[in-house]
Design a protein around this motif. Structure first.
Motif, PDB file in Angstrom:
ATOM      1  N   TYR A 407     -21.653  36.596 -20.741  1.00  0.00           N
ATOM      2  CA  TYR A 407     -21.593  35.243 -21.307  1.00  0.00           C
ATOM      3  C   TYR A 407     -22.345  35.221 -22.625  1.00  0.00           C
ATOM      4  CZ  TYR A 407     -22.425  30.204 -21.773  1.00  0.00           C
ATOM      5  OH  TYR A 407     -22.492  28.919 -22.245  1.00  0.00           O
ATOM      6  N   TYR A 408     -21.679  34.679 -23.668  1.00  0.00           N
ATOM      7  CA  TYR A 408     -22.246  34.634 -25.012  1.00  0.00           C
ATOM      8  C   TYR A 408     -22.375  33.175 -25.458  1.00  0.00           C
ATOM      9  CZ  TYR A 408     -20.670  39.489 -24.841  1.00  0.00           C
ATOM     10  OH  TYR A 408     -20.462  40.792 -24.468  1.00  0.00           O
ATOM     11  N   PRO A 409     -23.466  32.499 -25.079  1.00  0.00           N
ATOM     12  CA  PRO A 409     -23.613  31.084 -25.455  1.00  0.00           C
ATOM     13  C   PRO A 409     -23.864  30.868 -26.933  1.00  0.00           C
ATOM     14  CG  PRO A 409     -25.585  31.875 -24.332  1.00  0.00           C
ATOM     15  CD  PRO A 409     -24.563  32.961 -24.226  1.00  0.00           C
ATOM     16  N   SER A 410     -24.435  31.858 -27.626  1.00  0.00           N
ATOM     17  CA  SER A 410     -24.677  31.728 -29.064  1.00  0.00           C
ATOM     18  C   SER A 410     -24.808  33.113 -29.670  1.00  0.00           C
ATOM     19  CB  SER A 410     -25.952  30.918 -29.334  1.00  0.00           C
ATOM     20  OG  SER A 410     -27.108  31.676 -29.000  1.00  0.00           O
ATOM     21  N   SER A 411     -24.962  33.164 -30.980  1.00  0.00           N
ATOM     22  CA  SER A 411     -25.103  34.448 -31.667  1.00  0.00           C
ATOM     23  C   SER A 411     -26.453  35.092 -31.383  1.00  0.00           C
ATOM     24  CB  SER A 411     -24.930  34.264 -33.175  1.00  0.00           C
ATOM     25  OG  SER A 411     -23.675  33.699 -33.465  1.00  0.00           O
ATOM     26  N   TYR A 412     -27.387  34.318 -30.851  1.00  0.00           N
ATOM     27  CA  TYR A 412     -28.733  34.834 -30.608  1.00  0.00           C
ATOM     28  C   TYR A 412     -28.986  35.117 -29.134  1.00  0.00           C
ATOM     29  CZ  TYR A 412     -29.134  32.520 -35.143  1.00  0.00           C
ATOM     30  OH  TYR A 412     -28.923  32.120 -36.440  1.00  0.00           O
ATOM     31  N   HIS A 413     -27.920  35.058 -28.351  1.00  0.00           N
ATOM     32  CA  HIS A 413     -28.165  35.009 -26.919  1.00  0.00           C
ATOM     33  C   HIS A 413     -26.953  35.543 -26.164  1.00  0.00           C
ATOM     34  CE1 HIS A 413     -30.113  33.634 -23.383  1.00  0.00           C
ATOM     35  NE2 HIS A 413     -29.387  32.559 -23.182  1.00  0.00           N
ATOM     36  N   SER A 414     -27.123  36.521 -25.295  1.00  0.00           N
ATOM     37  CA  SER A 414     -26.041  37.007 -24.450  1.00  0.00           C
ATOM     38  C   SER A 414     -26.587  37.349 -23.078  1.00  0.00           C
ATOM     39  CB  SER A 414     -25.357  38.233 -25.073  1.00  0.00           C
ATOM     40  OG  SER A 414     -26.253  39.317 -25.176  1.00  0.00           O
ATOM     41  N   ILE A 415     -25.838  36.981 -22.059  1.00  0.00           N
ATOM     42  CA  ILE A 415     -26.265  37.183 -20.669  1.00  0.00           C
ATOM     43  C   ILE A 415     -25.234  38.037 -19.963  1.00  0.00           C
ATOM     44  CG2 ILE A 415     -26.817  36.041 -18.489  1.00  0.00           C
ATOM     45  CD1 ILE A 415     -27.561  33.553 -20.097  1.00  0.00           C
ATOM     46  N   LYS A 416     -25.711  39.032 -19.228  1.00  0.00           N
ATOM     47  CA  LYS A 416     -24.847  39.861 -18.393  1.00  0.00           C
ATOM     48  C   LYS A 416     -25.364  39.788 -16.957  1.00  0.00           C
ATOM     49  CE  LYS A 416     -23.617  43.226 -21.985  1.00  0.00           C
ATOM     50  NZ  LYS A 416     -24.398  42.639 -23.085  1.00  0.00           N
ATOM     51  N   ALA A 417     -24.461  39.599 -16.024  1.00  0.00           N
ATOM     52  CA  ALA A 417     -24.826  39.527 -14.610  1.00  0.00           C
ATOM     53  C   ALA A 417     -23.700  40.124 -13.786  1.00  0.00           C
ATOM     54  CB  ALA A 417     -25.102  38.084 -14.189  1.00  0.00           C
ATOM     55  N   GLY A 418     -24.044  40.595 -12.598  1.00  0.00           N
ATOM     56  CA  GLY A 418     -22.993  41.177 -11.782  1.00  0.00           C
ATOM     57  C   GLY A 418     -23.478  41.663 -10.437  1.00  0.00           C
ATOM     58  N   ILE A 419     -22.512  42.145  -9.668  1.00  0.00           N
ATOM     59  CA  ILE A 419     -22.803  42.757  -8.377  1.00  0.00           C
ATOM     60  C   ILE A 419     -22.152  44.142  -8.352  1.00  0.00           C
ATOM     61  CG2 ILE A 419     -22.994  40.565  -7.139  1.00  0.00           C
ATOM     62  CD1 ILE A 419     -20.130  41.079  -6.086  1.00  0.00           C
ATOM     63  N   GLU A 420     -22.743  45.020  -7.571  1.00  0.00           N
ATOM     64  CA  GLU A 420     -22.218  46.384  -7.416  1.00  0.00           C
ATOM     65  C   GLU A 420     -22.467  46.827  -5.981  1.00  0.00           C
ATOM     66  OE1 GLU A 420     -23.123  50.886  -9.095  1.00  0.00           O
ATOM     67  OE2 GLU A 420     -23.591  49.139 -10.358  1.00  0.00           O
ATOM     68  N   VAL A 421     -21.410  47.179  -5.286  1.00  0.00           N
ATOM     69  CA  VAL A 421     -21.499  47.587  -3.886  1.00  0.00           C
ATOM     70  C   VAL A 421     -20.893  48.978  -3.751  1.00  0.00           C
ATOM     71  CG1 VAL A 421     -20.868  47.051  -1.506  1.00  0.00           C
ATOM     72  CG2 VAL A 421     -21.340  45.190  -3.119  1.00  0.00           C
ATOM     73  N   SER A 422     -21.653  49.902  -3.169  1.00  0.00           N
ATOM     74  CA  SER A 422     -21.187  51.290  -3.011  1.00  0.00           C
ATOM     75  C   SER A 422     -21.278  51.714  -1.557  1.00  0.00           C
ATOM     76  CB  SER A 422     -22.013  52.240  -3.874  1.00  0.00           C
ATOM     77  OG  SER A 422     -21.886  51.943  -5.254  1.00  0.00           O
ATOM     78  N   MET A 423     -20.268  52.436  -1.105  1.00  0.00           N
ATOM     79  CA  MET A 423     -20.277  53.062   0.221  1.00  0.00           C
ATOM     80  C   MET A 423     -20.220  54.573   0.024  1.00  0.00           C
ATOM     81  SD  MET A 423     -17.644  52.681   3.442  1.00  0.00           S
ATOM     82  CE  MET A 423     -16.318  53.567   2.613  1.00  0.00           C
ATOM     83  N   TYR A 424     -21.205  55.289   0.595  1.00  0.00           N
ATOM     84  CA  TYR A 424     -21.309  56.725   0.433  1.00  0.00           C
ATOM     85  C   TYR A 424     -21.004  57.441   1.743  1.00  0.00           C
ATOM     86  CZ  TYR A 424     -23.976  55.460  -3.778  1.00  0.00           C
ATOM     87  OH  TYR A 424     -24.391  54.929  -4.967  1.00  0.00           O
TER      88      TYR A 424
END
Length: 758
Positions: A407-424
């Motif tokens: 998410y890029y709300p402005s030129s001075y600010h960017s947010i990254k978020a997420g989930i990651e699920v792994s089965m080994y």
């Protein structure tokens, strides 16, 4: 928690106040000829003086005041594009840039963002031009070797393509190929890497300042993305060398679907066909066989400007075998062996623009690493025979689902978020030993190891924020939470990450970072002949996850006139819960009882200073890097519990890389390496061997030209180890005279190669 709430309220209020005055321009920046997206391309509004760069998928988002805007889009090696318009609402605008003709293009191998402006300290984007320009072992372009020219990263043993980052071991590097986790990265027992440079688009290397979107390894991240293929027309390329050849084909299937396919193989086996055929027909004689191959393929479908799907497939194998048979009147001897190392990776992904300033990447990736060893021995003497056979299988596989939101709300600010699920799924080793003694009429058939796989689950959630708090101060701050589950054991960890960049002047900056990384999968390395076999094991109730805490600071300077970057960094890393093999080691190690073959709960510390000078433009370009570092380990049941230098503790490490354009056709590439010797074990303890200096000098002369039909051609003469220095592959101790001797395999190796594009 209160600080987090206040932070979110401030962000929401500021966005709501400015919403009526601002709008967002977003889209993709691509190569006009091929349609490939351009990573780190720069988009700048010359009126509001706001700018941004494209992300790893070529997407940009720029928030500007409503009204008139004048956009300037640039990328190194491409012609600038400008667009002037009046804007009143969020708009999607894609740009296509044309490359500068080679006849007038200045030699450039860097990305758009100057090193001193980057927030993430310890991150380096390695241009594919740099990888291709480095003279390499047996003339095969080697991505992993190119990475070792960065300060703080060493190559380990002579000729090997393994990497060791800031005191870590080879198993502490997370290597991603289009999101697929790779557990083995080498051909020829480690002398050549798996990666085909013809299909690689981007290489991001992190040795510190890890963003929270990455995790699972303690020392480094190497994120490799491959090309998508030409969207406008069909192209191909053939490479031919002394030891291997390869090819590539790419093009559109229709106006929305395009593909790329690349493959490499060696033809060493063709040289010993007569010996193998004779052995098969007569049962006598001897031979050694070896072959490898790797295949990369990718198909992309873009149903709309906002939606793209891709399927990436990778497979690679190394197969070696040997046999020796001899007969006499009363005696027969037969010995055979076969080793197969196999890698498979499949990644299915989607990139989607949900709204202006909101980019989503979803992916499902599968990876498998497997090695299998078989040996057979038959001895007959005066009518009595004895047969011994041995088989061993080790493998690891994982299935990873990931969803990342940017998410890029402005030129001075960017947010990254997420989930990651792994089965080994782990199978550290299933070994079978069979023995038959005809004279005693006795049979022994023993199976040890894991008959069923061990399953483990890793669940991650992360968020990171890249925010400019001041004209000179920018932060990347984030946190990653992990729940690792295996059997009846759970590990719950939080990993805070923070990186800071302070611009002292327009060309000079100070950076610092602090990171915590946890590693739940561990590798043990065993050797068979010149080949190495990785055995991956999971964290359990008795084997806790490895943990690394790292802090680093540095100063960075860019000289625009000289087109050079200067940097000096210092780091301190502490490591916990490390593993090591306990000597002695042989192929009969019982994997049912891990405690018998490993030392656990080790500690480590590494610290040092890294410097680099990098020149990325002009007829002469290259880099000089130097690392001064210390690297130690401590285990309760090794070296009497005392600290000892890690095997790859190299006090001094100097790397020089250069490329000189002689004229329009010829380029001379060279690299020089000089480093301290590594530590080794004596009967009385660990010894540091600085007197065994490690060094080599490589040269490559490259000719590039175009035929009358417009086909690009290249001929290369590559000389590995020009002055034939005898670097030790390993050292051994003679107890009879108390002296140390070295074993050397490689000296000077000249090779040639030829390629043609069509």
């Amino acid at each position: 928690m209160h600080l987090i709430k206040i932070y979110l309220i401030v962000i929401l209020l500021s966005n709501s106040i400015l919403y009526g005055q601002l709008c967002t321009i977003h889209g993709f920046i691509k190569d006009a000829q091929t349609g490939e997206v351009l990573i780190s391309a720069y988009c700048y509004d010359t009126l509001s003086l706001k700018g941004t760069t494209t992300n790893s998928y070529g997407y940009y988002s720029l928030t500007v005041p409503k009204g008139k805007v004048k956009l300037s889009v640039s990328y190194v090696g491409y012609q600038n594009a400008t667009l002037e318009l009046f804007i009143e609402k969020d708009s999607m605008i894609n740009f296509s840039l044309y490359s500068i003709p080679k006849e007038i293009q200045e030699v450039v191998v860097n990305q758009n963002i100057p090193l001193h402006q980057q927030v993430l300290m310890g991150k380096t984007t390695v241009p594919i031009q740099t990888v291709a320009s480095i003279p390499s072992f047996v003339g095969i372009t080697d991505l992993m070797k190119a990475i070792t020219f960065l300060p703080g990263i060493s190559s380990g043993q002579e000729g090997y393509s393994d990497i060791y980052v800031r005191g870590g071991d080879r198993g502490q590097n997370l290597i991603l190929l289009d999101g697929m986790k790779l557990y083995n990265t080498n051909h020829v027992g480690g002398f050549v890497s798996l990666f085909n440079s013809n299909i690689i688009k981007n290489i991001d290397v992190y040795k510190g300042g890890f963003p929270s979107r990455y995790g699972g390894r303690a020392s480094s991240i190497i994120d490799i993305s491959t090309r998508e293929g030409n969207q406008n027309e069909f192209h191909g390329k053939l490479n031919m060398g002394i030891l291997n050849s390869g090819g590539l084909i790419e093009g559109p299937l229709n106006n929305k679907v395009n593909f790329i396919l690349a493959a490499r193989t060696t033809y060493y086996d063709l040289l010993n066909i007569p010996a193998r055929r004779s052995y098969k027909n007569t049962g006598m004689g001897s031979y050694f066989s070896y072959t490898f191959y790797d295949i990369n393929s990718k198909i992309s479908w873009q149903p709309s400007d906002k939606n793209k799907l891709y399927l990436s497939i990778f497979t690679a194998s190394d197969i070696s075998g040997s046999a020796d048979a001899a007969y006499a009147s009363f005696q027969e001897s037969i010995t055979e062996s076969k080793l197969k190392i196999h890698n498979i990776g499949v990644a299915l992904g989607q990139q989607y623009i949900l709204s202006s300033g909101m980019f989503i990447k979803n992916s499902l990736a599968y990876s498998l690493y497997q090695n299998q060893l078989k040996t057979y021995d038959k001895q007959r003497y005066h009518g009595s025979s004895e047969i011994n056979s041995y088989t061993s299988l080790s493998e690891i596989s994982d299935l990873t689902l990931q969803s990342r939101w940017e998410y890029y709300p402005s030129s001075y600010h960017s947010i990254k978020a997420g989930i990651e699920v792994s089965m080994y799924n782990f199978n550290p080793g299933l070994n079978r030993s069979y023995s038959f003694n005809e004279n005693a009429n006795h049979i022994t058939d023993t199976v040890v190891g894991y008959r069923t796989s061990i399953q483990a689950y890793e669940n991650n959630i992360y968020v990171e924020d890249d925010i400019q708090l001041h004209a000179k101060l920018r932060l990347n701050i984030g946190i990653r939470g992990t729940l690792y589950h295996v059997g009846d054991t759970n590990y719950l960890n939080a990993e805070p990450r923070i990186s800071l960049r302070w611009l002292l002047t327009d060309n000079f900056s100070f950076k610092s970072n602090y990171t915590i990384m946890n590693q739940y999968n561990h590798v043990l390395v065993n050797k068979y002949m010149v080949f190495e076999r990785e055995i991956w094991i999971t964290s359990t109730k008795d084997i806790p996850p490895q943990r690394a805490e790292q802090v680093s600071v540095g100063w960075f300077y860019t000289n625009d006139k000289l087109k050079m970057d200067f940097s000096i960094e210092s780091f301190y890393k502490k490591m916990y819960n490390l593993l090591e093999y306990q000597p002695p080691i042989d192929k009969e190690d019982n994997k049912n009882n891990i405690d018998n073959i490993i030392a656990k709960n080790g500690k480590g510390k590494a610290y040092g200073i890294e410097t680099q000078i990098n020149k990325s433009q002009g007829r002469l370009n290259g880099s000089i890097s130097y690392t001064l570092s210390w690297n130690y380990r401590q285990f309760a049941n090794l070296n009497n519990g005392k600290w000892f230098p890690f095997f790859y503790d190299r006090r001094h490490d100097l790397n020089v890389r250069s490329s000189y354009v002689i004229d329009k056709k010829y380029t001379l590439n060279a690299n020089f390496v000089l480093a301290s010797g590594t530590s080794f074990t004596m009967p009385v303890g660990y010894v540091k061997t600085d007197n065994f200096l490690y060094g080599y000098f490589d040269l490559a002369l490259v000719k590039k030209w175009s035929s009358r039909k417009g086909r690009n051609k290249q001929f290369e003469i590559n000389i590995f180890n020009v002055y034939a220095r005898k670097n030790p592959l390993y050292l051994y101790y003679n107890p009879n005279n108390g002296k140390i001797y070295q074993k050397t395999i490689f000296t000077i190796i000249p090779t040639i190669s030829y390629s043609i594009e069509f």
